[in-house]
Design a protein around this motif. Structure first.
Motif, PDB file in Angstrom:
ATOM      1  N   TRP A  39      -3.508  10.014   4.922  1.00  0.00           N
ATOM      2  CA  TRP A  39      -4.767   9.880   3.991  1.00  0.00           C
ATOM      3  C   TRP A  39      -6.169   9.857   4.825  1.00  0.00           C
ATOM      4  O   TRP A  39      -6.304   9.033   5.649  1.00  0.00           O
ATOM      5  N   THR A  40      -7.176  10.739   4.233  1.00  0.00           N
ATOM      6  CA  THR A  40      -8.436  10.633   4.835  1.00  0.00           C
ATOM      7  C   THR A  40      -9.422  10.248   3.792  1.00  0.00           C
ATOM      8  O   THR A  40      -9.228  10.807   2.610  1.00  0.00           O
ATOM      9  N   TYR A  41     -10.357   9.290   3.961  1.00  0.00           N
ATOM     10  CA  TYR A  41     -11.169   8.963   2.731  1.00  0.00           C
ATOM     11  C   TYR A  41     -12.478   9.904   2.955  1.00  0.00           C
ATOM     12  O   TYR A  41     -13.213   9.709   3.848  1.00  0.00           O
ATOM     13  N   VAL A  56      -1.305  -0.112   5.551  1.00  0.00           N
ATOM     14  CA  VAL A  56      -2.159   1.014   6.121  1.00  0.00           C
ATOM     15  C   VAL A  56      -2.343   0.885   7.515  1.00  0.00           C
ATOM     16  O   VAL A  56      -2.739  -0.149   7.807  1.00  0.00           O
ATOM     17  N   TYR A  57      -1.934   2.053   8.259  1.00  0.00           N
ATOM     18  CA  TYR A  57      -2.180   1.995   9.626  1.00  0.00           C
ATOM     19  C   TYR A  57      -3.482   3.041   9.888  1.00  0.00           C
ATOM     20  O   TYR A  57      -3.293   4.316   9.920  1.00  0.00           O
ATOM     21  N   PRO A  76     -13.627   2.300   3.998  1.00  0.00           N
ATOM     22  CA  PRO A  76     -14.738   3.114   4.404  1.00  0.00           C
ATOM     23  C   PRO A  76     -14.736   4.687   4.482  1.00  0.00           C
ATOM     24  O   PRO A  76     -13.742   5.203   4.718  1.00  0.00           O
ATOM     25  N   LYS A  77     -15.769   5.385   4.205  1.00  0.00           N
ATOM     26  CA  LYS A  77     -15.873   6.624   4.073  1.00  0.00           C
ATOM     27  C   LYS A  77     -15.355   7.335   5.556  1.00  0.00           C
ATOM     28  O   LYS A  77     -16.009   6.500   6.628  1.00  0.00           O
ATOM     29  N   GLY A  78     -14.715   8.177   5.670  1.00  0.00           N
ATOM     30  CA  GLY A  78     -14.375   8.945   6.956  1.00  0.00           C
ATOM     31  C   GLY A  78     -13.158   8.232   7.562  1.00  0.00           C
ATOM     32  O   GLY A  78     -12.585   8.730   8.267  1.00  0.00           O
ATOM     33  N   MET A  79     -12.649   7.163   6.884  1.00  0.00           N
ATOM     34  CA  MET A  79     -11.312   6.937   7.790  1.00  0.00           C
ATOM     35  C   MET A  79     -10.183   7.681   7.284  1.00  0.00           C
ATOM     36  O   MET A  79      -9.879   8.025   6.192  1.00  0.00           O
ATOM     37  N   SER A  80      -9.382   8.007   8.615  1.00  0.00           N
ATOM     38  CA  SER A  80      -8.030   8.509   8.539  1.00  0.00           C
ATOM     39  C   SER A  80      -6.772   7.453   8.720  1.00  0.00           C
ATOM     40  O   SER A  80      -7.349   6.536   9.531  1.00  0.00           O
ATOM     41  N   CYS A  81      -5.958   7.573   7.796  1.00  0.00           N
ATOM     42  CA  CYS A  81      -4.984   6.512   7.960  1.00  0.00           C
ATOM     43  C   CYS A  81      -3.596   6.722   7.478  1.00  0.00           C
ATOM     44  O   CYS A  81      -3.355   7.772   7.036  1.00  0.00           O
ATOM     45  N   THR A  82      -2.516   6.124   7.526  1.00  0.00           N
ATOM     46  CA  THR A  82      -1.434   6.302   7.081  1.00  0.00           C
ATOM     47  C   THR A  82      -0.943   5.103   6.140  1.00  0.00           C
ATOM     48  O   THR A  82      -1.003   4.138   6.467  1.00  0.00           O
ATOM     49  N   TRP A  83      -0.528   5.587   4.775  1.00  0.00           N
ATOM     50  CA  TRP A  83      -0.262   4.625   3.844  1.00  0.00           C
ATOM     51  C   TRP A  83       1.474   4.636   4.102  1.00  0.00           C
ATOM     52  O   TRP A  83       2.245   5.517   3.859  1.00  0.00           O
ATOM     53  N   ASP A  84       1.857   3.255   4.134  1.00  0.00           N
ATOM     54  CA  ASP A  84       3.163   3.006   4.034  1.00  0.00           C
ATOM     55  C   ASP A  84       3.592   2.127   2.705  1.00  0.00           C
ATOM     56  O   ASP A  84       3.408   0.636   3.089  1.00  0.00           O
ATOM     57  N   VAL A  85       4.078   2.669   1.777  1.00  0.00           N
ATOM     58  CA  VAL A  85       4.262   2.042   0.340  1.00  0.00           C
ATOM     59  C   VAL A  85       5.479   1.444   0.376  1.00  0.00           C
ATOM     60  O   VAL A  85       6.692   2.376   0.428  1.00  0.00           O
ATOM     61  N   SER A  86       5.981   0.193   0.313  1.00  0.00           N
ATOM     62  CA  SER A  86       6.984  -0.573   0.085  1.00  0.00           C
ATOM     63  C   SER A  86       7.503  -0.693  -0.805  1.00  0.00           C
ATOM     64  O   SER A  86       8.847  -0.710  -1.308  1.00  0.00           O
ATOM     65  N   GLU A  87       6.572  -0.999  -1.867  1.00  0.00           N
ATOM     66  CA  GLU A  87       7.027  -1.441  -3.456  1.00  0.00           C
ATOM     67  C   GLU A  87       5.967  -0.211  -4.155  1.00  0.00           C
ATOM     68  O   GLU A  87       4.697  -0.261  -3.821  1.00  0.00           O
TER      69      GLU A  87
END
Length: 96
Positions: A39-41, A56-57, A76-87
């Motif tokens: 995901w990228t904000y 979130v990584y 923050p605006k512009g952050m790219s990350c990976t969401w790892d949803v366990s629940e």
């Protein structure tokens, strides 16, 4: 209490007065089942988790930021990350 890690701010169990002040209960809602996705904000996002558990990584980091039900989180605006949803997640969110 608010902590910041890797640019992500987390407030644990903000009081109802704070939620009312921000109008959180009237924000749109979003949810997803356990999954992993990038995901990228494109804008700053504030969200309040009603349920769920997430790691979130941020891109370029091996460290994760963990949060879950009852937490208010600001990305923050512009952050790219990976969401790892366990629940399964159910949250209110607001883009600025």
């Amino acid at each position: 209490m608010t902590t910041e890690k890797l640019g992500i701010k987390i407030t644990n169990n903000p009081p109802e007065s704070k939620l009312s002040e921000l109008g959180v209960r009237s924000w749109p809602k979003w949810g997803c089942p356990p999954s992993k996705f990038p995901w990228t904000y494109s804008a700053k996002e504030t969200c309040y988790l009603l349920k769920g558990k997430v790691k979130v990584y941020p891109d370029g980091s091996n460290e994760a930021v963990e949060f879950g039900a009852g937490d208010m989180v600001v990305f923050p605006k512009g952050m790219s990350c990976t969401w790892d949803v366990s629940e399964t997640v159910d949250k209110h969110y607001l883009f600025e």
